[in-house]
Write a protein that holds these residues in place. Structure first.
Motif, PDB file in Angstrom:
ATOM      1  N   LEU A   1       0.548  -1.364   0.065  1.00 37.73           N
ATOM      2  CA  LEU A   1       0.261   0.442  -0.173  1.00 37.73           C
ATOM      3  C   LEU A   1       0.916   1.391   0.014  1.00 37.73           C
ATOM      4  O   LEU A   1       2.078   1.196   0.558  1.00 37.73           O
ATOM      5  N   LYS A   2       0.548   2.583  -0.726  1.00 40.38           N
ATOM      6  CA  LYS A   2       1.166   3.129  -0.832  1.00 40.38           C
ATOM      7  C   LYS A   2       0.642   4.922   0.119  1.00 40.38           C
ATOM      8  O   LYS A   2      -0.482   4.285   1.085  1.00 40.38           O
ATOM      9  N   ASN A   3       2.180   5.186   0.728  1.00 39.51           N
ATOM     10  CA  ASN A   3       1.701   6.122   1.738  1.00 39.51           C
ATOM     11  C   ASN A   3       1.067   6.034   3.030  1.00 39.51           C
ATOM     12  O   ASN A   3       0.641   6.736   3.770  1.00 39.51           O
ATOM     13  N   ILE A   4       1.885   5.241   3.108  1.00 39.01           N
ATOM     14  CA  ILE A   4       1.034   4.708   5.185  1.00 39.01           C
ATOM     15  C   ILE A   4       2.516   4.608   5.651  1.00 39.01           C
ATOM     16  O   ILE A   4       3.394   3.896   5.608  1.00 39.01           O
ATOM     17  N   ASN A   5       2.382   5.413   7.047  1.00 41.88           N
ATOM     18  CA  ASN A   5       3.413   6.095   7.703  1.00 41.88           C
ATOM     19  C   ASN A   5       3.097   5.413   9.375  1.00 41.88           C
ATOM     20  O   ASN A   5       4.750   5.802   9.825  1.00 41.88           O
ATOM     21  N   THR A   6       2.320   5.534   9.607  1.00 46.30           N
ATOM     22  CA  THR A   6       2.219   5.380  10.917  1.00 46.30           C
ATOM     23  C   THR A   6       0.962   4.254  11.258  1.00 46.30           C
ATOM     24  O   THR A   6      -0.021   3.695  10.443  1.00 46.30           O
ATOM     25  N   ILE A   7       0.763   3.264  12.103  1.00 49.12           N
ATOM     26  CA  ILE A   7      -0.113   2.249  12.946  1.00 49.12           C
ATOM     27  C   ILE A   7      -0.296   2.701  14.478  1.00 49.12           C
ATOM     28  O   ILE A   7      -0.011   2.936  15.230  1.00 49.12           O
ATOM     29  N   ILE A   8      -1.852   2.347  14.116  1.00 47.71           N
ATOM     30  CA  ILE A   8      -2.416   2.655  16.335  1.00 47.71           C
ATOM     31  C   ILE A   8      -3.090   1.160  16.160  1.00 47.71           C
ATOM     32  O   ILE A   8      -3.537   1.267  14.939  1.00 47.71           O
ATOM     33  N   PHE A   9      -2.603   0.387  16.960  1.00 46.54           N
ATOM     34  CA  PHE A   9      -2.943  -1.065  17.447  1.00 46.54           C
ATOM     35  C   PHE A   9      -3.736  -1.126  17.616  1.00 46.54           C
ATOM     36  O   PHE A   9      -5.016  -0.235  18.482  1.00 46.54           O
ATOM     37  N   GLU A  10      -5.243  -1.897  17.292  1.00 45.61           N
ATOM     38  CA  GLU A  10      -6.245  -2.168  17.955  1.00 45.61           C
ATOM     39  C   GLU A  10      -6.600  -3.107  19.422  1.00 45.61           C
ATOM     40  O   GLU A  10      -5.746  -4.010  18.951  1.00 45.61           O
ATOM     41  N   GLY A  11      -7.551  -2.382  19.609  1.00 46.47           N
ATOM     42  CA  GLY A  11      -7.994  -3.534  21.081  1.00 46.47           C
ATOM     43  C   GLY A  11      -6.358  -3.538  22.620  1.00 46.47           C
ATOM     44  O   GLY A  11      -5.899  -2.625  22.630  1.00 46.47           O
ATOM     45  N   ASP A  12      -6.832  -4.444  23.505  1.00 51.07           N
ATOM     46  CA  ASP A  12      -6.685  -4.610  24.782  1.00 51.07           C
ATOM     47  C   ASP A  12      -5.177  -4.871  25.121  1.00 51.07           C
ATOM     48  O   ASP A  12      -4.150  -5.084  25.243  1.00 51.07           O
ATOM     49  N   THR A  13      -4.645  -5.430  23.483  1.00 53.92           N
ATOM     50  CA  THR A  13      -2.862  -5.559  23.110  1.00 53.92           C
ATOM     51  C   THR A  13      -2.573  -5.424  21.541  1.00 53.92           C
ATOM     52  O   THR A  13      -3.339  -5.127  20.992  1.00 53.92           O
ATOM     53  N   VAL A  14      -1.021  -5.706  21.803  1.00 53.97           N
ATOM     54  CA  VAL A  14      -0.404  -5.346  20.469  1.00 53.97           C
ATOM     55  C   VAL A  14       0.090  -6.276  19.720  1.00 53.97           C
ATOM     56  O   VAL A  14      -0.317  -7.344  20.422  1.00 53.97           O
ATOM     57  N   LEU A  15      -0.343  -6.143  18.423  1.00 51.07           N
ATOM     58  CA  LEU A  15      -0.038  -7.497  17.505  1.00 51.07           C
ATOM     59  C   LEU A  15       0.960  -7.706  17.918  1.00 51.07           C
ATOM     60  O   LEU A  15       2.007  -7.724  18.224  1.00 51.07           O
ATOM     61  N   GLY A  16       1.149  -9.326  18.083  1.00 49.46           N
ATOM     62  CA  GLY A  16       2.124  -9.863  18.377  1.00 49.46           C
ATOM     63  C   GLY A  16       2.738 -10.295  20.208  1.00 49.46           C
ATOM     64  O   GLY A  16       3.264 -11.241  19.974  1.00 49.46           O
TER      65      GLY A  16
END
Length: 325
Positions: free
Chosen positions: A153-168
């Motif tokens: 995907l183009k122009n993706i710079n920031t991620i915010i994790f969903e839910g009570d736990t972080v991905l991983g």
């Protein structure tokens, strides 16, 4: 929103099987349903009839009927990683998947960020912030798949994790950190939300962290319009929040049109921030390449501080530090 709401970015959550079903793109039936319907003669469609004749339908399995080949490939790809090849069988001739799992878990499995959604949002001039969700069965392989799709995907710079736990969390945080570094992604950390695993990312990736303020949906049901505006303003002014994550009101407090009510809410926050000379725009740049202080550098700094302190003390008290007795 683009014209009147002053919004710069839109958060996009991962698709789930539940989303596909609600959009009318996938039909899901349990094996026992197919057996019972076939027995009483209610199933006359070619695909179901042939499915029943060609394979042994298992009562405790679920069968997914997918119209679009692209959707079938995407769901199959994630399911084969999530559940393992022993629990997922493909019947490609009719775009059918046979899956062994509990229905509740099955419907909520994250299927990555939709390219179609991202492109539609970006086409309208908004930036996109993906929101990844964690899973009980999450593996390093599945994490790599999510980030592999994200990199397309183009122009993706920031991620915010969903839910009570972080991905991983808890076993695969190292893999997530590696992928965040490799993609130079910013990580949005939501204030006052006890998200398990986020402290590890803050500690190991401090240069990638952005402070986010969000008023949760339950609080939005009870908070007043003016208090919500004030709370977002204080988050930016007093605590240096970089992202204001806005949830809409679902009930208009003045009994007016709910869409206009929210557009006014968004615009008022924008005006208040603009009045205090804040630069309001989407995050379109990557994080700076800071490097952690090396151990020897830390030692030199520590010795320097100690020597400075001793020098100051020596101005007032005679110190015989190097006298051998």
């Amino acid at each position: 929103l683009k014209k009147d709401g002053k919004i710069t970015s839109i958060a996009v959550e991962e698709d789930t099987l539940d989303d596909y079903v609600n959009q009318g793109r996938v039909t899901i039936m349990k094996g026992s349903e197919i057996i019972n319907l076939y027995r009483v003669g209610h199933v006359n469609r070619y695909i179901l009839t042939n499915l029943y004749k060609k394979i042994k339908v298992k009562p405790n399995h679920f069968y997914l009927f997918v119209d679009v080949k692209e959707d079938f490939e995407r769901i199959w790809n994630y399911f084969i990683i999530e559940f393992g090849s022993r629990n997922v069988k493909e019947i490609r001739k009719w775009n059918i998947l046979e899956v062994l799992d509990e229905e509740e878990d099955l419907m909520q499995v994250g299927l990555g960020i939709s390219k179609r959604k991202v492109e539609q949002i970006q086409k309208r001039g908004f930036a996109v912030i993906p929101r990844f969700k964690n899973s009980n069965r999450l593996s390093a392989r599945l994490i790599r798949q999510k980030f592999r799709d994200l990199s397309k995907l183009k122009n993706i710079n920031t991620i915010i994790f969903e839910g009570d736990t972080v991905l991983g969390y808890p076993l695969n945080l190292v893999t997530v950190e590696e992928k965040l570094k490799a993609g130079d992604y910013n990580v949005g950390v939501i204030e006052f939300q006890k998200q398990r695993g986020i402290n590890n990312l803050i500690k190991d990736l401090p240069q990638h962290v952005l402070r986010v303020h969000s008023i949760s949906e339950p609080v939005m049901e009870s908070i007043s319009y003016n208090k919500a505006v004030l709370r977002y303003l204080r988050a930016a002014k007093e605590r240096g929040g970089k992202i204001l994550f806005l949830h809409p009101f679902f009930k208009s407090q003045n009994r007016g049109d709910i869409i206009e009510y929210n557009l006014k809410f968004f615009s008022l926050i924008y005006e208040k921030l603009n009045k205090h000379n804040y630069d309001i725009r989407s995050i379109d740049s990557l994080p700076l390449n800071f490097e952690k202080v090396k151990n020897w550098e830390l030692l030199v700094l520590s010795i320097s501080v100690v020597l400075i302190v001793l020098g100051l003390v020596n101005c007032f008290y005679a110190l015989n530090l190097f006298v051998c007795v």
